[in-house]
Design an enzyme around this catalytic site. Structure first.
Site, PDB file in Angstrom:
ATOM      1  N   SER A 260      39.723  40.353  41.599  1.00 53.46           N
ATOM      2  CA  SER A 260      39.485  41.744  40.964  1.00 53.46           C
ATOM      3  C   SER A 260      40.699  42.323  40.386  1.00 53.46           C
ATOM      4  O   SER A 260      40.559  43.155  39.674  1.00 53.46           O
ATOM      5  CB  SER A 260      38.941  42.574  41.672  1.00 53.46           C
ATOM      6  OG  SER A 260      37.547  42.232  42.163  1.00 53.46           O
TER       7      SER A 260
ATOM      8  N   LYS B 290      42.678  53.119  40.816  1.00 56.89           N
ATOM      9  CA  LYS B 290      41.132  52.580  41.253  1.00 56.89           C
ATOM     10  C   LYS B 290      40.766  53.362  41.905  1.00 56.89           C
ATOM     11  O   LYS B 290      41.153  53.826  43.039  1.00 56.89           O
ATOM     12  CB  LYS B 290      41.161  51.097  41.574  1.00 56.89           C
ATOM     13  CG  LYS B 290      39.760  50.429  41.607  1.00 56.89           C
ATOM     14  CD  LYS B 290      39.900  48.930  42.184  1.00 56.89           C
ATOM     15  CE  LYS B 290      38.710  48.195  42.000  1.00 56.89           C
ATOM     16  NZ  LYS B 290      38.833  46.937  42.522  1.00 56.89           N
TER      17      LYS B 290
ATOM     18  N   SER C  84      36.714  43.348  39.693  1.00 56.53           N
ATOM     19  CA  SER C  84      36.299  44.719  39.593  1.00 56.53           C
ATOM     20  C   SER C  84      37.225  45.914  39.064  1.00 56.53           C
ATOM     21  O   SER C  84      36.761  47.048  38.976  1.00 56.53           O
ATOM     22  CB  SER C  84      35.654  45.126  40.925  1.00 56.53           C
ATOM     23  OG  SER C  84      36.605  45.068  41.988  1.00 56.53           O
TER      24      SER C  84
END
Length: 550
Positions: free
Chosen positions: A234, A129, A210
């Site tokens: 997330s 990420k 996310s």
């Protein structure tokens, strides 16, 4: 703001614009063009040789000489090139690592030279990420334009451990910008730097957030596994939405140094993969005491470098599992039907089911969690920005807010920065309001929440649907919601949470969550693995234009 709106919008929400553009190859980020959500059907991409292969499959192929690490990198890069900005245009990768082939060659040379494998991920390409620092030619931006050219001078703990395990960091994934803590009306999966990502199961649906790009990338077989991060939902939410196994570890099991933060009370990185075994392999590579993260000191003697040892046959036999119905079911009848089928299967496999085993404090946190996150966001983000050194142009949250205001046309075309502005108004962590909110969170999530429920019913784990099917992308209104998200109790407590594919609702994946006490990853993995092996519920994505609504 209520708890439900926090966990639903700020962390596990939806996406909306679809972005296209050219993958950056390490020579700096490039702006993305943003388009509307396509309505024309897309043909599913031709199956690639690496589709759905596990880390175990890849390691066996590497050991037998059927693959090389270089060939794996090249094939994954080709798949990303053909699918992320072409074909279904999933838009889940911000940057490819310009050094990936060089690193792959090094791993191959070590293997052919007779050197022992560095670890379980030797030669395996992994995506991470874009809020996780890498000290290389890639950038770490949290998807923001403000940090689009930021190049940290030291690897994060996660990057260090991946390299030590022999992994090839393939690139950085798109995400909900600033890990979805910027606005109350955000579209999850959208970032100023990368635009909007799409769900591989239905291109007009969100991947949730996310860690949306990590979830979508693994589902689309851009890699065998990826790293996400979670504050509240997330990792587990996009894993559920993308038909994946996601592990949100106990806070302190995986070091957080070098991860752009929201909350030191709740933040953690975690693996996202297509199987429990793959996720367990990656988790073991990430554990240890991080000298830059005091929370990891508590993991000494409680962590393992090999969690696959707990993946045993008949792991459900004799286990006491409680069903957390209240507040987490009744939102999606078709999801609830899958839960009932899962419960029946757990019983068949020898588990003792306590039903219901409701968490008395569920959805009763008031504004306590949100207050904690606002206070910690300001303190923790300021500390991270300062750590980037004197050359970094932005040193505080106030600087980021100002940048966004000055670049509103690019950074805030769909939603604003209300949460940033609320956080900026907060005082230091010494304020009584912060201390009281944090104490309430601990009491409600741990003492009177998960701990009380598990003690009362003598449970090994709690289960519930992770969430309902994901909603449509909507840049006008922001995130919708499937209702009943099971992310908050474990997130606020800092306890482990594993989601496993449970089936499809009209073509959209939903997951079954296993939650337990601190450091109970071995037990949860054993249970999750046994359920996965018995259910075989995961189905690969079809890249349909929309959900199958009949």
């Amino acid at each position: 703001m209520s708890d439900e709106s926090l966990s639903r919008r700020a962390f596990v929400g939806v996406s909306a614009t679809i972005a296209a553009g050219v993958l950056t190859k390490g020579d700096g980020p490039s702006p993305r063009r943003v388009y509307g959500v396509p309505t024309a059907p897309h043909r599913a991409p031709t199956s690639a040789p690496l589709d759905d292969l596990t880390i175990t499959d890849l390691q066996e192929g590497l050991a037998a000489g059927r693959y090389t690490a270089r060939a794996l990198v090249e094939q994954y890069q080709a798949r990303i090139e053909s699918m992320d900005k072409q074909g279904p245009t999933l838009n889940h990768v911000l940057e490819l690592n310009p050094d990936a082939l060089t690193i792959a060659d090094q791993r191959d040379a070590e293997r052919t030279g007779g050197r022992a494998a560095r670890g379980p991920l030797h030669g395996i390409p992994i995506l991470i990420k874009d809020n996780i620092d890498t000290a290389d030619r890639m950038h770490t931006s949290a998807g923001s334009l403000a940090l689009a050219t930021s190049t940290p001078t030291r690897d994060s703990w996660v990057a260090e451990r991946l390299r030590a395990a022999g992994a090839v960091i393939l690139g950085k994934t798109n995400l909900s910008e600033w890990a979805n803590i910027r606005s109350t009306h955000s579209s999850s999966g959208w970032s100023g730097r990368g635009g909007q990502g799409k769900n591989p199961y239905a291109l007009d649906r969100n991947t949730s957030g996310s860690s949306s790009g990590s979830g979508g990338a693994v589902a689309a077989s851009y890699c065998a596994a990826a790293i996400g991060s979670e504050t509240d939902g997330s990792v587990t939410s996009p894993s559920s939405a993308c038909g994946l196994v996601g592990i949100k570890p106990t806070v302190g099991l995986v070091g957080r140094s070098g991860i752009i933060p929201i909350s030191h009370s709740q933040d953690t990185a975690g693996p996202m993969a297509r199987t429990v075994r793959d996720a367990a392999m990656v988790l073991g590579a990430l554990t240890g005491v991080d000298e830059r993260d005091d929370a990891t000191k508590a993991s000494a003697g409680k962590s393992y470098t090999d969690y696959t040892r707990f993946l045993v046959p008949n792991g459900l036999r004799g286990a006491r599992i409680g069903v957390a119905r209240e507040a987490f079911m009744g939102y999606s009848p078709k999801t609830d039907k899958l839960v009932e089928e899962a419960i029946a299967l757990l019983k068949h496999e020898g588990a003792m089911i306590v039903d219901p085993a409701n968490i008395a404090t569920a959805n009763k946190f008031g504004d306590a969690e949100f207050d904690v996150l606002l206070y910690e966001l300001k303190a923790d983000l300021n500390a991270y920005l300062e750590s980037l050194g004197p050359a970094a142009p932005y040193k505080t949250l106030a600087d980021i807010i100002k940048f966004n205001e000055e670049n509103a046309a690019r950074e805030m075309p769909y939603f604003g920065q209300e949460i940033f502005e609320m956080a900026q108004k907060k005082g230091p962590l010494t304020e009584a309001k912060y201390k009281q909110a944090r104490a309430k969170c601990i009491r409600m999530a741990r003492t009177e929440g998960i701990d009380a429920t598990m003690t009362k019913h003598r449970l090994d784990a709690l289960i519930a649907p992770t969430q309902g099917p994901v909603w449509l992308i909507d840049l006008v209104n922001g995130d919708g919601g499937g209702g009943g998200s099971f992310t908050q109790p474990a997130a606020v407590a800092g306890y482990p949470h594993i989601t496993v594919p449970m089936g499809l609702v009209q073509g959209l994946p939903v997951g079954l969550s296993f939650v337990g006490r601190a450091w109970s990853e071995p037990t949860l993995l054993k249970l999750a693995y046994s359920y996965e092996q018995a259910s075989k519920a995961r189905r690969p994505p079809t890249f349909a234009a929309t959900a199958d609504v009949g």
